[in-house]
Write a protein that holds these residues in place. Structure first.
Motif, PDB file in Angstrom:
ATOM      1  N   LEU A  83      42.371  24.187  49.085  1.00 37.77           N
ATOM      2  CA  LEU A  83      43.448  24.130  49.329  1.00 37.77           C
ATOM      3  C   LEU A  83      44.269  24.308  48.410  1.00 37.77           C
ATOM      4  CD1 LEU A  83      41.766  19.958  50.204  1.00 37.77           C
ATOM      5  CD2 LEU A  83      42.173  21.919  51.815  1.00 37.77           C
ATOM      6  N   ALA A  84      44.602  24.550  47.733  1.00 39.39           N
ATOM      7  CA  ALA A  84      45.037  25.647  46.930  1.00 39.39           C
ATOM      8  C   ALA A  84      46.167  26.054  46.572  1.00 39.39           C
ATOM      9  CB  ALA A  84      44.758  26.226  45.115  1.00 39.39           C
ATOM     10  N   ARG A  85      47.587  26.665  46.614  1.00 35.04           N
ATOM     11  CA  ARG A  85      48.398  27.897  47.522  1.00 35.04           C
ATOM     12  C   ARG A  85      47.852  29.166  47.062  1.00 35.04           C
ATOM     13  NH1 ARG A  85      53.503  30.310  45.557  1.00 35.04           N
ATOM     14  NH2 ARG A  85      52.828  29.522  44.115  1.00 35.04           N
ATOM     15  N   PHE A  86      48.156  30.220  48.141  1.00 34.32           N
ATOM     16  CA  PHE A  86      47.496  31.240  47.515  1.00 34.32           C
ATOM     17  C   PHE A  86      49.091  32.533  47.631  1.00 34.32           C
ATOM     18  CE2 PHE A  86      45.517  35.678  49.207  1.00 34.32           C
ATOM     19  CZ  PHE A  86      44.844  35.611  48.565  1.00 34.32           C
ATOM     20  N   THR A  87      48.626  32.652  45.997  1.00 34.97           N
ATOM     21  CA  THR A  87      50.077  33.614  45.480  1.00 34.97           C
ATOM     22  C   THR A  87      49.429  34.786  45.496  1.00 34.97           C
ATOM     23  OG1 THR A  87      48.985  32.748  43.069  1.00 34.97           O
ATOM     24  CG2 THR A  87      50.409  31.316  43.979  1.00 34.97           C
ATOM     25  N   ASP A  88      50.560  35.148  45.453  1.00 31.80           N
ATOM     26  CA  ASP A  88      50.532  36.937  44.916  1.00 31.80           C
ATOM     27  C   ASP A  88      49.369  37.426  44.208  1.00 31.80           C
ATOM     28  OD1 ASP A  88      52.493  37.434  46.863  1.00 31.80           O
ATOM     29  OD2 ASP A  88      54.111  37.579  44.884  1.00 31.80           O
ATOM     30  N   GLU A  89      48.934  36.358  42.779  1.00 29.57           N
ATOM     31  CA  GLU A  89      48.112  36.672  42.034  1.00 29.57           C
ATOM     32  C   GLU A  89      47.384  36.393  42.391  1.00 29.57           C
ATOM     33  OE1 GLU A  89      50.705  34.348  41.343  1.00 29.57           O
ATOM     34  OE2 GLU A  89      51.942  36.438  39.483  1.00 29.57           O
ATOM     35  N   ASP A  90      46.558  35.411  43.643  1.00 26.71           N
ATOM     36  CA  ASP A  90      45.505  35.569  43.780  1.00 26.71           C
ATOM     37  C   ASP A  90      45.205  36.796  44.901  1.00 26.71           C
ATOM     38  OD1 ASP A  90      44.785  32.898  42.848  1.00 26.71           O
ATOM     39  OD2 ASP A  90      46.908  32.404  44.095  1.00 26.71           O
ATOM     40  N   LEU A  91      46.153  36.834  45.518  1.00 30.60           N
ATOM     41  CA  LEU A  91      45.484  38.445  46.887  1.00 30.60           C
ATOM     42  C   LEU A  91      45.497  39.117  45.637  1.00 30.60           C
ATOM     43  CD1 LEU A  91      46.172  39.730  49.195  1.00 30.60           C
ATOM     44  CD2 LEU A  91      48.623  39.798  48.687  1.00 30.60           C
ATOM     45  N   ASP A  92      46.218  39.582  44.579  1.00 30.29           N
ATOM     46  CA  ASP A  92      45.485  40.606  43.357  1.00 30.29           C
ATOM     47  C   ASP A  92      44.490  40.542  43.046  1.00 30.29           C
ATOM     48  OD1 ASP A  92      46.935  43.362  42.319  1.00 30.29           O
ATOM     49  OD2 ASP A  92      46.243  41.675  40.572  1.00 30.29           O
ATOM     50  N   GLU A  93      43.758  39.034  42.840  1.00 26.43           N
ATOM     51  CA  GLU A  93      42.084  38.645  42.138  1.00 26.43           C
ATOM     52  C   GLU A  93      40.963  39.455  42.935  1.00 26.43           C
ATOM     53  OE1 GLU A  93      41.241  38.065  38.923  1.00 26.43           O
ATOM     54  OE2 GLU A  93      42.548  39.127  38.570  1.00 26.43           O
ATOM     55  N   ALA A  94      42.220  38.795  44.155  1.00 27.70           N
ATOM     56  CA  ALA A  94      41.130  38.901  46.211  1.00 27.70           C
ATOM     57  C   ALA A  94      40.873  40.083  46.215  1.00 27.70           C
ATOM     58  CB  ALA A  94      41.975  38.189  47.334  1.00 27.70           C
ATOM     59  N   ARG A  95      41.346  41.327  45.876  1.00 24.37           N
ATOM     60  CA  ARG A  95      42.423  42.549  46.522  1.00 24.37           C
ATOM     61  C   ARG A  95      40.851  43.305  44.436  1.00 24.37           C
ATOM     62  NH1 ARG A  95      48.188  43.241  47.076  1.00 24.37           N
ATOM     63  NH2 ARG A  95      48.321  42.962  49.596  1.00 24.37           N
ATOM     64  N   SER A  96      41.041  43.427  43.856  1.00 26.66           N
ATOM     65  CA  SER A  96      40.447  43.783  42.861  1.00 26.66           C
ATOM     66  C   SER A  96      38.447  42.719  43.457  1.00 26.66           C
ATOM     67  CB  SER A  96      40.552  43.106  41.767  1.00 26.66           C
ATOM     68  OG  SER A  96      42.204  43.632  41.444  1.00 26.66           O
ATOM     69  N   ARG A  97      38.249  41.944  43.395  1.00 25.22           N
ATOM     70  CA  ARG A  97      37.140  41.757  43.689  1.00 25.22           C
ATOM     71  C   ARG A  97      36.497  41.938  44.790  1.00 25.22           C
ATOM     72  NH1 ARG A  97      38.483  36.516  43.661  1.00 25.22           N
ATOM     73  NH2 ARG A  97      38.464  36.164  41.738  1.00 25.22           N
ATOM     74  N   LEU A  98      36.853  42.042  46.208  1.00 21.19           N
ATOM     75  CA  LEU A  98      36.807  42.075  47.254  1.00 21.19           C
ATOM     76  C   LEU A  98      36.355  44.175  47.801  1.00 21.19           C
ATOM     77  CD1 LEU A  98      37.699  39.969  49.883  1.00 21.19           C
ATOM     78  CD2 LEU A  98      35.494  39.543  48.779  1.00 21.19           C
TER      79      LEU A  98
END
Length: 161
Positions: A83-98
């Motif tokens: 439920l946390a806010r989805f930030t630019d940093e979260d997007l960057d982490e998602a890109r790296s992981r996926l």
């Protein structure tokens, strides 16, 4: 045009990350689809979990081992972190992981022969079918949707990027 199993998985990840690029504008309201709740973090978590779970299955089967059953609660569970806010940093982490997970899948599937893809060892779907199953993980990202489009529909001054 026929897709290779590797392209099915990498294409799914590309689709998910394209959707995720719009989620930094998420308003905090979860999407309710098919009696489940979806958020940006949950969609990324579910895609990553799905890739990891079936990669473990594939590797166990290739090694001649019985795959361990997963004990994840799948999309039935929504955590506080989801439920946390989805930030630019979260997007960057998602890109790296996926992206890394997609690369592992592409390398592994690309190293298998057509015979191994279609007549895979152990019980379960063939590895070709498994890749097609994983391609269905776009469902999680599509449940959250393209939030630029939602912004544009709610405010005509906003445009999709």
């Amino acid at each position: 045009m026929a897709h290779t199993p590797a392209a099915a998985v990498t294409g799914m990840v590309d689709h998910v990350l394209t959707r995720a690029a719009t989620w930094t504008h998420w308003d905090g309201r979860p999407a309710r689809i098919d009696d489940r709740v979806y958020t940006p973090h949950k969609a990324i978590r579910r895609v990553a979990d799905h890739l990891v779970d079936h990669l473990a299955e594939l590797e166990d089967r290739l090694a001649g081992a019985e795959p361990l059953p997963d004990h994840w609660h799948a999309s039935a569970s929504t955590t506080e972190a989801d439920l946390a806010r989805f930030t630019d940093e979260d997007l960057d982490e998602a890109r790296s992981r996926l992206t890394r997970l997609a690369r592992i899948w592409a390398d592994r599937l690309g190293a298998l022969t057509d015979e191994q893809l279609d007549h895979s060892p152990g019980a379960g779907w063939s590895f070709r079918q498994l890749a097609q199953h994983l391609a269905g993980s776009v469902y999680y990202a599509d449940a959250v949707g393209d939030l630029h489009r939602a912004d544009a529909e709610g405010d005509p001054s906003l445009t999709t990027r």
